[in-house]
Design a protein around this motif. Structure first.
Motif, PDB file in Angstrom:
ATOM      1  N   GLU A 269      76.904  64.918  50.303  1.00 15.41           N
ATOM      2  CA  GLU A 269      77.683  63.952  51.077  1.00 15.41           C
ATOM      3  C   GLU A 269      78.785  64.666  51.866  1.00 15.41           C
ATOM      4  N   LEU A 272      77.272  66.544  54.767  1.00 13.12           N
ATOM      5  CA  LEU A 272      76.968  65.597  55.837  1.00 13.12           C
ATOM      6  C   LEU A 272      78.189  65.429  56.749  1.00 13.12           C
ATOM      7  N   LEU A 287      84.722  59.098  53.056  1.00  6.43           N
ATOM      8  CA  LEU A 287      83.882  59.553  51.949  1.00  6.43           C
ATOM      9  C   LEU A 287      84.648  59.670  50.636  1.00  6.43           C
ATOM     10  N   PRO A 290      86.525  56.308  49.083  1.00  6.95           N
ATOM     11  CA  PRO A 290      85.590  55.342  48.498  1.00  6.95           C
ATOM     12  C   PRO A 290      84.920  55.883  47.224  1.00  6.95           C
ATOM     13  N   THR A 365      85.484  45.796  44.791  1.00  8.24           N
ATOM     14  CA  THR A 365      85.608  47.034  45.557  1.00  8.24           C
ATOM     15  C   THR A 365      84.502  48.028  45.237  1.00  8.24           C
ATOM     16  N   PHE A 367      81.505  47.389  43.880  1.00  9.28           N
ATOM     17  CA  PHE A 367      80.246  46.687  43.621  1.00  9.28           C
ATOM     18  C   PHE A 367      79.043  47.616  43.770  1.00  9.28           C
ATOM     19  N   TRP A 368      79.235  48.697  44.556  1.00  6.60           N
ATOM     20  CA  TRP A 368      78.120  49.590  44.871  1.00  6.60           C
ATOM     21  C   TRP A 368      77.848  50.575  43.746  1.00  6.60           C
ATOM     22  N   HIS A 369      78.793  50.714  42.835  1.00  4.64           N
ATOM     23  CA  HIS A 369      78.639  51.728  41.795  1.00  4.64           C
ATOM     24  C   HIS A 369      77.524  51.320  40.834  1.00  4.64           C
ATOM     25  N   ARG A 373      76.172  47.294  39.812  1.00  5.11           N
ATOM     26  CA  ARG A 373      75.214  46.709  40.747  1.00  5.11           C
ATOM     27  C   ARG A 373      74.538  45.468  40.195  1.00  5.11           C
TER      28      ARG A 373
ATOM     29  N   LEU B  94      72.778  58.634  51.524  1.00 10.83           N
ATOM     30  CA  LEU B  94      73.425  57.478  52.145  1.00 10.83           C
ATOM     31  C   LEU B  94      74.613  57.098  51.276  1.00 10.83           C
ATOM     32  N   TYR B  95      75.668  56.592  51.900  1.00  8.21           N
ATOM     33  CA  TYR B  95      76.841  56.206  51.109  1.00  8.21           C
ATOM     34  C   TYR B  95      76.605  54.812  50.529  1.00  8.21           C
ATOM     35  N   PRO B  96      76.639  54.692  49.212  1.00  9.95           N
ATOM     36  CA  PRO B  96      76.233  53.420  48.594  1.00  9.95           C
ATOM     37  C   PRO B  96      77.179  52.263  48.884  1.00  9.95           C
ATOM     38  N   TRP B  97      78.403  52.556  49.335  1.00  9.86           N
ATOM     39  CA  TRP B  97      79.341  51.463  49.612  1.00  9.86           C
ATOM     40  C   TRP B  97      79.190  50.948  51.029  1.00  9.86           C
ATOM     41  N   ARG B  98      78.294  51.572  51.803  1.00 11.62           N
ATOM     42  CA  ARG B  98      78.060  51.111  53.165  1.00 11.62           C
ATOM     43  C   ARG B  98      76.660  50.527  53.273  1.00 11.62           C
TER      44      ARG B  98
END
Ligand SMILES: Nc1ncnc2c1ncn2[C@@H]1O[C@H](COP(=O)(O)OP(=O)(O)O)[C@@H](O)[C@H]1O
Ligand SMILES: [Mg+2]
Lengths: 375, 263
Positions: A269, A272, A287, A290, A365, A367-369, A373, B94-98
């Motif tokens: 990441e 990138l 990056l 977050p 905040t 939720f993606w972790h 999920r 890919l960034y999982p929060w996006r």
């Protein structure tokens, strides 16, 4: 046998009822207000009826309702029967309390097995189960302390604590305003913000990174009972010195967690970002921050508890005549334990709400972790 | 060697030695290579032969320790700062929060494109990789193949002429892979990009490439460069033609000569 296994709580509750029958009456011979046989039979019938119902193939929701009424109705009557008879409960009383508690347990088990159809039902169930659970802690506490006549100083019954809360609302409100809304909130916000800012500064400036962690570590090791009186000397008796204690306590967890979090983004990441020729701040904002959020929220949660403890304990070392810690330390000296418990209860509720709010913000905040999920 | 007037990538005597705890590792040694504009170059070889390292040197994610390399006539660092290439990693990253579209917007945000233009480019690149309608999903709601396509879309979004792809389909099953290879060729034809593509699959290399670079390990070096004679237009069943099999045979010979598959 398998018939009994369908509800072992019901079976044991029936046994306890039979045993209680041999031990009647409910109260000892010296009880000032003996319980009539009518009330006793109502209690026995409620428990036996609920226990028997738990063996029948009734739909879960209906069974849960029956058990709910039986268990809580019996508990209500039992606790009512010791009113004015504190300390005179006989073994039949405790056997029946245990039996109704088993029915309450069965009720929770039945509720937990219900497959909710729809979101509303799911929410109700999710709230109902812990509510019944909590209610039974209070019921057993109430029945135990009043039935056995536990001295008020050792452990007042919850009803007395509730009454004290009801009668002291203005004092409690003033204490909460002083301790929570001034010392805790201010200290928490400033301590967390400072820890976060210093973590980013240390990330940006290499020499700080080397120096700041050991010093912050030292700071976190300072005992609060040493820090609090010093802060009182520096910042005076009012809430500012308590906020300073809270800042000292919350700074370090936030610093360490944020530093750890800033290192959490993966090598790919980061590469990138490098491939886009992204600058330091862009990489930080898009990056690394977050990716650090789960760590930051960890610190926010730890600190929500620490801040409360810090502010209350700090008030033991000199305050104006208001504040939760002040109240606890003076009322315990006057043997007003119900007031101490009232403050403890208020602190527990506020602490839970505080933690809950932070946890909700976390869910929104991060939720993606992977751990959040869900489906 | 087809050396057009201004090669996109040009390496001369390129070498890179990692200093590790167990002594130096010669990841690349004496690599001479030119990639012309519009080429589709595959790098093939056993693992550890320096394919990834070569791509990373081109991308300025790693610095060569000897020799010379230019990208678009500049040093790799200048080329990176000029946003000369898009890099597709082995994993989608890919960034999982996006959401998918926010992920594609990421390079555009960094490079300062206006919101309206971002939206237009997101739509166009999503369409290029056949992901229209998935923009609002989060990466973890998509399959591995779709995620990798999204990461390709992200690399395409800012219109760099050079695409560096490091085993982008390595983790995917063969059916998905065939499909993506076909799409990649279409995309290459549509966008006229120069592509450097790392793989360890011989059919994939032959199917995709105009030029196949065969490498061998210890030290990592180029053992053969094969110019493909296949036409640019390639249906999937071209893989059964004698011409295709002939090129595949040469690649296999090249790999064997480099004493490769012993690990
Ligand atoms: N950062 C690094 N530090 C040390 N050794 C490395 C590093 N990256 C790659 N290598 C070594 O360089 C060699 C080539 O690696 P790589 O380019 O990843 O090979 P390939 O992509 O062809 O499998 C390997 O021996 C690998 O162990
Ligand atoms: Mg590799």
């Amino acid at each position: 046998m398998s018939y009994l296994l369908r509800s072992w709580q019901g079976a044991v509750a029936l046994l306890l009822c039979l045993l209680a029958l041999t031990q009647l009456p409910l109260l000892g011979p010296e009880a000032p207000l003996p319980v009539g046989s009518g009330a006793t039979s109502v209690i026995l019938l409620l428990i036996a009826g609920g226990a028997l119902a738990s063996f029948l193939p009734i739909p879960s929701a209906a069974l849960a309702a029956i058990l709910f009424v039986a268990a809580h109705g019996a508990a209500w009557l039992l606790i009512g029967s010791v009113d004015g008879n504190e300390g005179h409960a006989g073994s039949a009383f405790f056997l029946l309390v245990a039996a109704s508690w088993l029915l309450g347990w069965r009720c929770i088990t039945v509720l937990a097995d219900i497959e909710p159809n729809g979101r509303a039902a799911e929410t109700v169930l999710r709230l109902l189960i812990p509510a019944i659970f909590g209610a039974w802690i209070l019921i057993l506490w109430e029945a135990g302390t009043r039935g056995a006549g536990v001295p008020f100083i050792l452990l007042p019954p919850p009803s007395a604590i509730g009454e004290r809360i009801g009668n002291s609302l203005p004092i409690l409100a003033a204490d909460v305003r002083q301790t929570i809304f001034k010392a805790v909130l201010f200290g928490y916000v400033v301590g967390c913000a400072a820890g976060f800012a210093v973590a980013i500064l240390a990330d940006r400036v290499t020499f700080l990174r080397r120096g700041v962690l050991p010093i912050a570590n030292l700071m976190s090791a300072l005992p609060i009972i040493g820090v609090a009186p010093i802060m009182v000397m520096w910042f005076g008796f009012d809430w500012q010195s308590k906020a300073a204690v809270v800042i000292v306590m919350t700074f370090f967890p936030m610093l360490v967690n944020t530093i750890a979090g800033l290192g959490a983004a993966g090598a790919m990441e980061r590469d990138l970002m490098r491939s886009y020729a992204s600058d330091y701040w862009q990489t930080l904002v898009k990056l690394r921050l977050p990716a650090a959020m789960p760590f930051v929220f960890n610190a926010l949660k730890i600190n929500s508890t620490l801040a409360l403890i810090g502010a209350i304990v700090a008030e033991f070392f000199g305050t104006p005549i208001v504040g939760m810690g002040f109240r606890i330390s003076t009322e315990i000296g006057r043997m007003n334990v119900d007031m101490v418990w009232a403050e403890i209860a208020v602190a527990a509720v506020i602490g839970s709400v505080f933690y809950g709010v932070v946890a909700l913000a976390e869910r929104a905040t991060t939720f993606w972790h992977p751990s959040n999920r869900g489906g | 060697m087809t050396s057009s007037p201004s090669p996109v990538v040009s390496a001369r005597k390129l070498g890179l030695t990692f200093q590790t705890g167990d002594g130096p590792v010669h990841a690349l040694s004496d690599v001479d290579l030119e990639v012309a504009k519009g080429d589709f170059v595959s790098f093939i070889g056993p693992s550890g032969c320096g394919k990834t390292t070569f791509l990373r040197v081109v991308a300025d994610l790693e610095k060569n320790t000897s020799g010379e390399i230019t990208v678009n006539g500049m040093t790799p660092e200048e080329a990176r700062k000029a946003r000369a290439y898009g890099y597709v990693f082995q994993a989608p990253a890919l960034y999982p929060w996006r959401t998918i579209e926010k992920n594609i917007a990421l390079p555009l945000e960094i490079m300062g494109h206006a919101p309206a233009e971002r939206a237009e480019r997101i739509e166009r690149t999503l369409d290029l990789v056949n992901l229209s309608g998935f923009g609002k999903k989060y990466p973890w709601q998509l399959s591995g193949g779709m995620q990798q396509r999204a990461s390709i879309a992200r690399a395409l979004a800012f219109d760099a002429d050079l695409l560096l792809m490091d085993e982008p389909f390595g983790a995917l099953d063969e059916i998905v892979r065939d499909h993506l290879n076909e799409q990649l060729l279409k995309l290459w034809a549509a966008t006229q990009k120069t592509i450097c593509f790392v793989t360890h699959s011989i059919p994939e290399a032959v199917y995709l490439s105009t030029k196949i670079v065969v490498m061998s390990p210890r030290p990592g070096r180029v053992t053969d460069v094969i110019e493909s004679t296949l036409p640019r237009e390639r249906p999937l069943d071209i893989r059964e033609t004698p011409e295709f099999l002939e090129i595949a045979h040469r690649v296999r010979e090249g790999l064997r000569a480099g004493h490769s598959y012993e690990e």
